[in-house]
Design a protein around this motif. Sequence first.
Motif, PDB file in Angstrom:
ATOM      1  N   VAL A 284      92.700  -9.100 -23.119  1.00  0.00           N
ATOM      2  CA  VAL A 284      92.214  -9.622 -24.394  1.00  0.00           C
ATOM      3  C   VAL A 284      92.696 -11.056 -24.557  1.00  0.00           C
ATOM      4  CG1 VAL A 284      92.060  -7.382 -25.551  1.00  0.00           C
ATOM      5  CG2 VAL A 284      94.218  -8.612 -25.569  1.00  0.00           C
ATOM      6  N   ARG A 285      91.948 -11.811 -25.355  1.00  0.00           N
ATOM      7  CA  ARG A 285      92.357 -13.208 -25.534  1.00  0.00           C
ATOM      8  C   ARG A 285      92.427 -13.573 -26.997  1.00  0.00           C
ATOM      9  NH1 ARG A 285      88.385 -14.315 -28.371  1.00  0.00           N
ATOM     10  NH2 ARG A 285      86.255 -14.569 -27.651  1.00  0.00           N
ATOM     11  N   PHE A 286      93.380 -14.439 -27.313  1.00  0.00           N
ATOM     12  CA  PHE A 286      93.400 -15.072 -28.623  1.00  0.00           C
ATOM     13  C   PHE A 286      92.955 -16.495 -28.329  1.00  0.00           C
ATOM     14  CE2 PHE A 286      96.030 -17.256 -32.034  1.00  0.00           C
ATOM     15  CZ  PHE A 286      95.107 -16.984 -33.025  1.00  0.00           C
ATOM     16  N   ALA A 287      91.884 -16.921 -29.031  1.00  0.00           N
ATOM     17  CA  ALA A 287      91.246 -18.184 -28.649  1.00  0.00           C
ATOM     18  C   ALA A 287      91.128 -19.141 -29.834  1.00  0.00           C
ATOM     19  CB  ALA A 287      89.873 -17.879 -28.060  1.00  0.00           C
ATOM     20  N   PRO A 288      92.235 -19.604 -30.362  1.00  0.00           N
ATOM     21  CA  PRO A 288      92.159 -20.467 -31.544  1.00  0.00           C
ATOM     22  C   PRO A 288      91.652 -21.868 -31.224  1.00  0.00           C
ATOM     23  CG  PRO A 288      94.412 -20.346 -30.775  1.00  0.00           C
ATOM     24  CD  PRO A 288      93.626 -19.414 -29.906  1.00  0.00           C
ATOM     25  N   SER A 289      91.052 -22.481 -32.230  1.00  0.00           N
ATOM     26  CA  SER A 289      90.694 -23.894 -32.129  1.00  0.00           C
ATOM     27  C   SER A 289      91.836 -24.669 -32.778  1.00  0.00           C
ATOM     28  CB  SER A 289      89.394 -24.158 -32.888  1.00  0.00           C
ATOM     29  OG  SER A 289      88.364 -23.405 -32.309  1.00  0.00           O
ATOM     30  N   PRO A 290      92.401 -25.635 -32.074  1.00  0.00           N
ATOM     31  CA  PRO A 290      93.563 -26.347 -32.627  1.00  0.00           C
ATOM     32  C   PRO A 290      93.155 -27.392 -33.658  1.00  0.00           C
ATOM     33  CG  PRO A 290      93.085 -27.149 -30.441  1.00  0.00           C
ATOM     34  CD  PRO A 290      92.045 -26.126 -30.739  1.00  0.00           C
TER      35      PRO A 290
ATOM     36  N   ILE B 228      92.866 -22.047 -25.504  1.00  0.00           N
ATOM     37  CA  ILE B 228      92.699 -23.038 -26.571  1.00  0.00           C
ATOM     38  C   ILE B 228      91.267 -23.577 -26.561  1.00  0.00           C
ATOM     39  CG2 ILE B 228      93.570 -25.252 -27.466  1.00  0.00           C
ATOM     40  CD1 ILE B 228      95.553 -22.842 -27.635  1.00  0.00           C
ATOM     41  N   GLU B 229      90.582 -23.402 -27.680  1.00  0.00           N
ATOM     42  CA  GLU B 229      89.169 -23.803 -27.768  1.00  0.00           C
ATOM     43  C   GLU B 229      89.064 -25.136 -28.508  1.00  0.00           C
ATOM     44  OE1 GLU B 229      86.835 -20.312 -28.990  1.00  0.00           O
ATOM     45  OE2 GLU B 229      87.090 -19.662 -26.923  1.00  0.00           O
ATOM     46  N   ASP B 230      89.219 -26.209 -27.726  1.00  0.00           N
ATOM     47  CA  ASP B 230      89.291 -27.548 -28.325  1.00  0.00           C
ATOM     48  C   ASP B 230      88.084 -28.404 -27.969  1.00  0.00           C
ATOM     49  OD1 ASP B 230      89.839 -27.715 -25.647  1.00  0.00           O
ATOM     50  OD2 ASP B 230      91.387 -29.246 -25.851  1.00  0.00           O
TER      51      ASP B 230
ATOM     52  N   THR C  98      79.191 -26.278 -26.497  1.00  0.00           N
ATOM     53  CA  THR C  98      79.445 -25.755 -27.839  1.00  0.00           C
ATOM     54  C   THR C  98      80.302 -24.510 -27.660  1.00  0.00           C
ATOM     55  OG1 THR C  98      77.473 -24.389 -27.757  1.00  0.00           O
ATOM     56  CG2 THR C  98      77.234 -26.566 -28.781  1.00  0.00           C
ATOM     57  N   TYR C  99      80.793 -24.034 -28.774  1.00  0.00           N
ATOM     58  CA  TYR C  99      81.558 -22.794 -28.767  1.00  0.00           C
ATOM     59  C   TYR C  99      80.777 -21.676 -28.062  1.00  0.00           C
ATOM     60  CZ  TYR C  99      82.968 -18.331 -30.787  1.00  0.00           C
ATOM     61  OH  TYR C  99      83.316 -17.021 -30.951  1.00  0.00           O
ATOM     62  N   HIS C 100      79.470 -21.579 -28.362  1.00  0.00           N
ATOM     63  CA  HIS C 100      78.675 -20.479 -27.826  1.00  0.00           C
ATOM     64  C   HIS C 100      78.662 -20.432 -26.290  1.00  0.00           C
ATOM     65  CE1 HIS C 100      77.428 -19.525 -31.784  1.00  0.00           C
ATOM     66  NE2 HIS C 100      76.771 -20.647 -31.958  1.00  0.00           N
TER      67      HIS C 100
ATOM     68  N   LEU D 218      88.368  -9.342 -29.505  1.00  0.00           N
ATOM     69  CA  LEU D 218      88.843  -9.078 -30.866  1.00  0.00           C
ATOM     70  C   LEU D 218      88.771 -10.412 -31.583  1.00  0.00           C
ATOM     71  CD1 LEU D 218      90.319  -6.915 -28.967  1.00  0.00           C
ATOM     72  CD2 LEU D 218      92.013  -6.789 -30.782  1.00  0.00           C
ATOM     73  N   ARG D 219      88.030 -10.471 -32.683  1.00  0.00           N
ATOM     74  CA  ARG D 219      87.894 -11.752 -33.376  1.00  0.00           C
ATOM     75  C   ARG D 219      87.561 -11.517 -34.840  1.00  0.00           C
ATOM     76  NH1 ARG D 219      82.349 -12.519 -30.456  1.00  0.00           N
ATOM     77  NH2 ARG D 219      83.239 -14.114 -29.139  1.00  0.00           N
ATOM     78  N   GLY D 220      87.672 -12.587 -35.614  1.00  0.00           N
ATOM     79  CA  GLY D 220      87.382 -12.520 -37.046  1.00  0.00           C
ATOM     80  C   GLY D 220      85.928 -12.132 -37.269  1.00  0.00           C
TER      81      GLY D 220
HETATM   82  N1  GLU Z   1      87.740 -20.643 -31.412  1.00  0.00           N
HETATM   83  C1  GLU Z   1      87.334 -19.622 -32.330  1.00  0.00           C
HETATM   84  C2  GLU Z   1      88.170 -19.724 -33.589  1.00  0.00           C
HETATM   85  O1  GLU Z   1      89.036 -20.532 -33.649  1.00  0.00           O
HETATM   86  C3  GLU Z   1      87.539 -18.278 -31.649  1.00  0.00           C
HETATM   87  C4  GLU Z   1      86.562 -17.239 -31.999  1.00  0.00           C
HETATM   88  C5  GLU Z   1      86.570 -16.138 -30.933  1.00  0.00           C
HETATM   89  O2  GLU Z   1      87.562 -15.417 -30.847  1.00  0.00           O
HETATM   90  O3  GLU Z   1      85.616 -16.039 -30.189  1.00  0.00           O
HETATM   91  O4  GLU Z   1      87.983 -19.024 -34.547  1.00  0.00           O
END
Ligand code: GLU
Length: 227
Positions: A11-17, A47-49, A193-195, A211-213
């Motif tokens: 699983v990944r946690f992928a926040p945008s900084p 990290i999704e930057d 893009t994010y997509h 797992l995401r919001g």
């Molecule tokens: N980079 C997205 C965010 O910061 C992540 C969403 C996802 O988990 O796909 O909310």
Amino acid sequence: MAASSTAPARVRFAPSPTGFLHLGGLRTALFDWLYAHHTGGQFILRIEDTDQKRFNPDSLTDLMRSLRWLGLEWDEGPDIGGPHAPYIQSERRALYRQYADWLVEQGKAYHCYTSEAELEELRGKGLPYDRRHRTLTAEQRAAFAAEGRASVIRFAAPLTGTTTVHDAIRGNITVENASIADPVLLKSDGLPTYHLAVVVDDRLMEITHVLRGEEWIPSAPLHQLTS
Ligand code: GLU
């Protein structure tokens, strides 16, 4: 949801900084960590930057410090590496370009030269992108390029049928494919893009469960279609 609940999950946690870690993000990270540990799998920090306009350099340090302070240590991530490094999307841009070009070759994506003013006109009328450049000929594309127009790469969403995503909490979520208005995958600056980035990375990093919001639920059918 390819794996059963007992198979080791990735699983990944992928926040945008873009700012400080907020409770919603933290909640996702906690569930990621718990699920990875529960199944004997891995918790990955990515990290999704790719949105450079919203990038905040202090945010990355703060984010990692906050996660560590809470004991949510990751198994793979930007600072510790791992088998799918790098874990910072801006360092993976060549990969996204390669996959965007591949989708174009497959006829699953196309170059779109619509200008910002033209898009604004559509938005002003409350309309989505109308797929106007989906079937351009090579000559038309060359003419737009010769005018100096910048292009983006858009996904050619199927025009008929439906897509169903299985969500472990909500069950099946079905959308009409025609409601997916050919979103941009690669921007004119060459960044994804994010997509696009999320799908490429979830595949390459062998993520088994996302797992995401819940604000991302509407995008899930598109991600499944592009996977
Ligand atoms: N980079 C997205 C965010 O910061 C992540 C969403 C996802 O988990 O796909 O909310």
